[in-house]
Design a protein around this motif. Sequence first.
Motif, PDB file in Angstrom:
ATOM      1  N   GLN A 177       4.717  -0.127  -7.448  1.00  0.00           N
ATOM      2  CA  GLN A 177       5.840   0.044  -8.375  1.00  0.00           C
ATOM      3  C   GLN A 177       5.338   0.327  -9.782  1.00  0.00           C
ATOM      4  OE1 GLN A 177       8.794  -3.014  -8.603  1.00  0.00           O
ATOM      5  NE2 GLN A 177       9.467  -2.807  -6.479  1.00  0.00           N
ATOM      6  N   ARG A 178       4.201  -0.258 -10.144  1.00  0.00           N
ATOM      7  CA  ARG A 178       3.633  -0.082 -11.481  1.00  0.00           C
ATOM      8  C   ARG A 178       2.812   1.188 -11.598  1.00  0.00           C
ATOM      9  NH1 ARG A 178       2.192  -5.678 -14.218  1.00  0.00           N
ATOM     10  NH2 ARG A 178       3.894  -6.980 -13.454  1.00  0.00           N
ATOM     11  N   GLY A 179       2.656   1.927 -10.506  1.00  0.00           N
ATOM     12  CA  GLY A 179       1.940   3.199 -10.556  1.00  0.00           C
ATOM     13  C   GLY A 179       0.445   3.089 -10.376  1.00  0.00           C
ATOM     14  N   ALA A 180      -0.036   1.976  -9.807  1.00  0.00           N
ATOM     15  CA  ALA A 180      -1.466   1.777  -9.610  1.00  0.00           C
ATOM     16  C   ALA A 180      -1.947   2.414  -8.312  1.00  0.00           C
ATOM     17  CB  ALA A 180      -1.799   0.287  -9.601  1.00  0.00           C
ATOM     18  N   ASP A 181      -3.239   2.719  -8.263  1.00  0.00           N
ATOM     19  CA  ASP A 181      -3.890   3.118  -7.020  1.00  0.00           C
ATOM     20  C   ASP A 181      -4.417   1.858  -6.359  1.00  0.00           C
ATOM     21  OD1 ASP A 181      -3.489   5.882  -7.431  1.00  0.00           O
ATOM     22  OD2 ASP A 181      -5.253   5.977  -8.730  1.00  0.00           O
ATOM     23  N   VAL A 182      -3.972   1.588  -5.137  1.00  0.00           N
ATOM     24  CA  VAL A 182      -4.238   0.309  -4.489  1.00  0.00           C
ATOM     25  C   VAL A 182      -5.287   0.446  -3.394  1.00  0.00           C
ATOM     26  CG1 VAL A 182      -3.253  -1.562  -3.116  1.00  0.00           C
ATOM     27  CG2 VAL A 182      -1.945  -0.584  -5.022  1.00  0.00           C
ATOM     28  N   PHE A 183      -6.343  -0.332  -3.538  1.00  0.00           N
ATOM     29  CA  PHE A 183      -7.359  -0.500  -2.500  1.00  0.00           C
ATOM     30  C   PHE A 183      -7.161  -1.897  -1.916  1.00  0.00           C
ATOM     31  CE2 PHE A 183      -8.837   2.881  -4.994  1.00  0.00           C
ATOM     32  CZ  PHE A 183      -9.942   3.505  -4.422  1.00  0.00           C
ATOM     33  N   THR A 184      -7.352  -2.045  -0.620  1.00  0.00           N
ATOM     34  CA  THR A 184      -7.182  -3.360  -0.017  1.00  0.00           C
ATOM     35  C   THR A 184      -8.060  -3.526   1.206  1.00  0.00           C
ATOM     36  OG1 THR A 184      -5.516  -4.992   0.687  1.00  0.00           O
ATOM     37  CG2 THR A 184      -5.274  -2.758   1.536  1.00  0.00           C
ATOM     38  N   THR A 185      -8.167  -4.762   1.671  1.00  0.00           N
ATOM     39  CA  THR A 185      -8.854  -5.055   2.922  1.00  0.00           C
ATOM     40  C   THR A 185      -7.852  -5.617   3.920  1.00  0.00           C
ATOM     41  OG1 THR A 185      -9.419  -7.278   2.131  1.00  0.00           O
ATOM     42  CG2 THR A 185     -11.080  -5.543   1.835  1.00  0.00           C
ATOM     43  N   ALA A 186      -8.121  -5.376   5.184  1.00  0.00           N
ATOM     44  CA  ALA A 186      -7.304  -5.918   6.270  1.00  0.00           C
ATOM     45  C   ALA A 186      -8.082  -5.741   7.564  1.00  0.00           C
ATOM     46  CB  ALA A 186      -5.956  -5.197   6.358  1.00  0.00           C
ATOM     47  N   SER A 187      -7.751  -6.545   8.564  1.00  0.00           N
ATOM     48  CA  SER A 187      -8.340  -6.318   9.878  1.00  0.00           C
ATOM     49  C   SER A 187      -7.796  -5.003  10.430  1.00  0.00           C
ATOM     50  CB  SER A 187      -8.010  -7.482  10.815  1.00  0.00           C
ATOM     51  OG  SER A 187      -6.603  -7.664  10.904  1.00  0.00           O
ATOM     52  N   LYS A 188      -8.523  -4.387  11.340  1.00  0.00           N
ATOM     53  CA  LYS A 188      -8.171  -3.047  11.805  1.00  0.00           C
ATOM     54  C   LYS A 188      -6.755  -2.966  12.355  1.00  0.00           C
ATOM     55  CE  LYS A 188     -12.843  -1.331  12.671  1.00  0.00           C
ATOM     56  NZ  LYS A 188     -13.809  -0.808  13.670  1.00  0.00           N
ATOM     57  N   GLN A 189      -6.306  -4.013  13.044  1.00  0.00           N
ATOM     58  CA  GLN A 189      -4.962  -3.964  13.628  1.00  0.00           C
ATOM     59  C   GLN A 189      -3.860  -3.997  12.576  1.00  0.00           C
ATOM     60  OE1 GLN A 189      -7.143  -6.483  14.080  1.00  0.00           O
ATOM     61  NE2 GLN A 189      -6.136  -8.485  14.270  1.00  0.00           N
ATOM     62  N   ASN A 190      -4.219  -4.324  11.312  1.00  0.00           N
ATOM     63  CA  ASN A 190      -3.215  -4.392  10.246  1.00  0.00           C
ATOM     64  C   ASN A 190      -3.303  -3.235   9.251  1.00  0.00           C
ATOM     65  OD1 ASN A 190      -1.970  -6.837  11.097  1.00  0.00           O
ATOM     66  ND2 ASN A 190      -3.689  -7.997  10.247  1.00  0.00           N
ATOM     67  N   HIS A 191      -4.180  -2.260   9.520  1.00  0.00           N
ATOM     68  CA  HIS A 191      -4.305  -1.119   8.611  1.00  0.00           C
ATOM     69  C   HIS A 191      -2.986  -0.355   8.497  1.00  0.00           C
ATOM     70  CE1 HIS A 191      -8.947  -0.617   8.298  1.00  0.00           C
ATOM     71  NE2 HIS A 191      -8.564  -1.878   8.199  1.00  0.00           N
ATOM     72  N   LYS A 192      -2.304  -0.178   9.614  1.00  0.00           N
ATOM     73  CA  LYS A 192      -1.038   0.562   9.600  1.00  0.00           C
ATOM     74  C   LYS A 192       0.004  -0.163   8.754  1.00  0.00           C
ATOM     75  CE  LYS A 192       2.409   2.630  12.698  1.00  0.00           C
ATOM     76  NZ  LYS A 192       2.820   2.815  14.125  1.00  0.00           N
ATOM     77  N   LEU A 193       0.027  -1.483   8.848  1.00  0.00           N
ATOM     78  CA  LEU A 193       0.990  -2.280   8.080  1.00  0.00           C
ATOM     79  C   LEU A 193       0.778  -2.099   6.590  1.00  0.00           C
ATOM     80  CD1 LEU A 193       3.071  -4.569   7.574  1.00  0.00           C
ATOM     81  CD2 LEU A 193       1.189  -6.205   7.899  1.00  0.00           C
ATOM     82  N   VAL A 194      -0.456  -2.273   6.100  1.00  0.00           N
ATOM     83  CA  VAL A 194      -0.690  -2.205   4.656  1.00  0.00           C
ATOM     84  C   VAL A 194      -0.525  -0.779   4.129  1.00  0.00           C
ATOM     85  CG1 VAL A 194      -2.081  -4.283   4.568  1.00  0.00           C
ATOM     86  CG2 VAL A 194      -3.201  -2.089   4.957  1.00  0.00           C
ATOM     87  N   LYS A 195      -0.811   0.216   4.968  1.00  0.00           N
ATOM     88  CA  LYS A 195      -0.561   1.607   4.573  1.00  0.00           C
ATOM     89  C   LYS A 195       0.938   1.832   4.379  1.00  0.00           C
ATOM     90  CE  LYS A 195      -4.320   4.315   4.519  1.00  0.00           C
ATOM     91  NZ  LYS A 195      -4.626   5.312   3.459  1.00  0.00           N
ATOM     92  N   LYS A 196       1.735   1.272   5.283  1.00  0.00           N
ATOM     93  CA  LYS A 196       3.188   1.413   5.186  1.00  0.00           C
ATOM     94  C   LYS A 196       3.715   0.758   3.909  1.00  0.00           C
ATOM     95  CE  LYS A 196       7.460   0.465   7.767  1.00  0.00           C
ATOM     96  NZ  LYS A 196       8.030  -0.155   9.000  1.00  0.00           N
ATOM     97  N   LEU A 197       3.065  -0.321   3.482  1.00  0.00           N
ATOM     98  CA  LEU A 197       3.485  -1.015   2.257  1.00  0.00           C
ATOM     99  C   LEU A 197       3.093  -0.260   0.999  1.00  0.00           C
ATOM    100  CD1 LEU A 197       2.577  -4.685   3.245  1.00  0.00           C
ATOM    101  CD2 LEU A 197       4.870  -3.693   3.093  1.00  0.00           C
ATOM    102  N   GLY A 198       2.169   0.702   1.139  1.00  0.00           N
ATOM    103  CA  GLY A 198       1.815   1.528  -0.012  1.00  0.00           C
ATOM    104  C   GLY A 198       0.347   1.601  -0.350  1.00  0.00           C
ATOM    105  N   ALA A 199      -0.516   0.887   0.371  1.00  0.00           N
ATOM    106  CA  ALA A 199      -1.942   0.907   0.053  1.00  0.00           C
ATOM    107  C   ALA A 199      -2.501   2.326   0.187  1.00  0.00           C
ATOM    108  CB  ALA A 199      -2.699  -0.046   0.979  1.00  0.00           C
ATOM    109  N   ASP A 200      -3.296   2.737  -0.803  1.00  0.00           N
ATOM    110  CA  ASP A 200      -3.882   4.078  -0.782  1.00  0.00           C
ATOM    111  C   ASP A 200      -5.153   4.125   0.059  1.00  0.00           C
ATOM    112  OD1 ASP A 200      -2.159   5.541  -2.854  1.00  0.00           O
ATOM    113  OD2 ASP A 200      -2.747   3.740  -3.942  1.00  0.00           O
ATOM    114  N   GLU A 201      -5.945   3.065  -0.013  1.00  0.00           N
ATOM    115  CA  GLU A 201      -7.190   2.985   0.754  1.00  0.00           C
ATOM    116  C   GLU A 201      -7.292   1.598   1.382  1.00  0.00           C
ATOM    117  OE1 GLU A 201      -9.224   5.424   1.300  1.00  0.00           O
ATOM    118  OE2 GLU A 201      -8.559   6.896  -0.192  1.00  0.00           O
ATOM    119  N   VAL A 202      -7.636   1.566   2.666  1.00  0.00           N
ATOM    120  CA  VAL A 202      -7.749   0.305   3.391  1.00  0.00           C
ATOM    121  C   VAL A 202      -9.132   0.223   4.027  1.00  0.00           C
ATOM    122  CG1 VAL A 202      -6.723  -1.231   5.097  1.00  0.00           C
ATOM    123  CG2 VAL A 202      -5.301   0.488   3.954  1.00  0.00           C
TER     124      VAL A 202
END
Length: 341
Positions: A177-202
């Motif tokens: 919402q603030r216009g940031a580029d978001v990098f995050t970590t997650a287990s492989k089975q949750n990559h799709k979830l965090v991408k859907k939430l807006g993460a640019d790189e997982v």
Amino acid sequence: MPTNEVVQLGNLPSTMQAIVLEQPNEDMNLSQIKLPLPQCDENEILIKVESVGLNPLDAQFAKTGFCKWEYPHALGLDAVGTVVQANKGLFPSIGDRVMWHSSLAQQGVLSEYTKVANYAVSLVPKDITSNTAATIPCSGMSALIALEKTQVSEGDTVFIEAGAGAVGQFAIQFAKQRGADVFTTASKQNHKLVKKLGADEVFDARDKKLCEKIRAVLGPQGFDAVIDTIGGEATARNIELMQFCGRIACLKTLPTFEPELMFRKAPNISVVSLGGAWLANSLCAQQRMSFMNKLLLENVANGNISVPEIFAINFDEKSVSAALRRQLNGGFTGKQIVEIT
């Protein structure tokens, strides 16, 4: 001095059921007992609890206890319920449904009734269920405070640890919402979830070459900001990934840092502590939590923010004990909500 007139919703019992910690224990075994109905002070309201959101902090303290507690101690910090007793004229009104994050130093909210200062609660919109609202306080406020402390704004690169966790899910959405580029970590089975939430790189949270892979995508400049939800050795690693004078918000106890790292990176380190609002007796901070919760509720009601997946938990000692153990076993991406009927 005249006594304030107390109003209440229907006839109230003299006792209530509560899920309590008799003594801290490694297995997080709890008990279900009867306790007297709480007696409210002048600015407190009595609430019939409907839903309680469980957090990793609840599980950790079930193992270790907390220095301010007397036992038996009712666990639980995040709750939603209906106001059933208050001094006449006090806001919110009898019958209002409210949400709040309670004091760490006092009895928790895993009980049929509880009391809370009237200025610390937020009204729940009619179109938000009690279970949905109970997912919000601790995780949502922690994410908002972390973003404020790190001053995340448009164009920043922000690294959010454990993006599939409840705090991570809220933080990803608000950072976007603030216009940031978001990098995050997650287990492989949750990559799709965090991408859907807006993460640019997982990135895979367990990848032994995590730092090298992040730098390959990010480049040599380092992150503007980090939201560190893991703590321990990960905190020093995250500072290493930041740019000079970068900003990091830590949700766990700070480790001991090597002096060389501190001089070389000169990080701006902030600590996120919701419990501090109560432990420091800061009325302003307690009221501010109600304002933040109102903002969170509005974002959920408007569809701007989605909450973690909800897993309903029965209100009994065995179910809650098992749920707390799941909180610390790792890999849990949703929110466990105890339904109190």
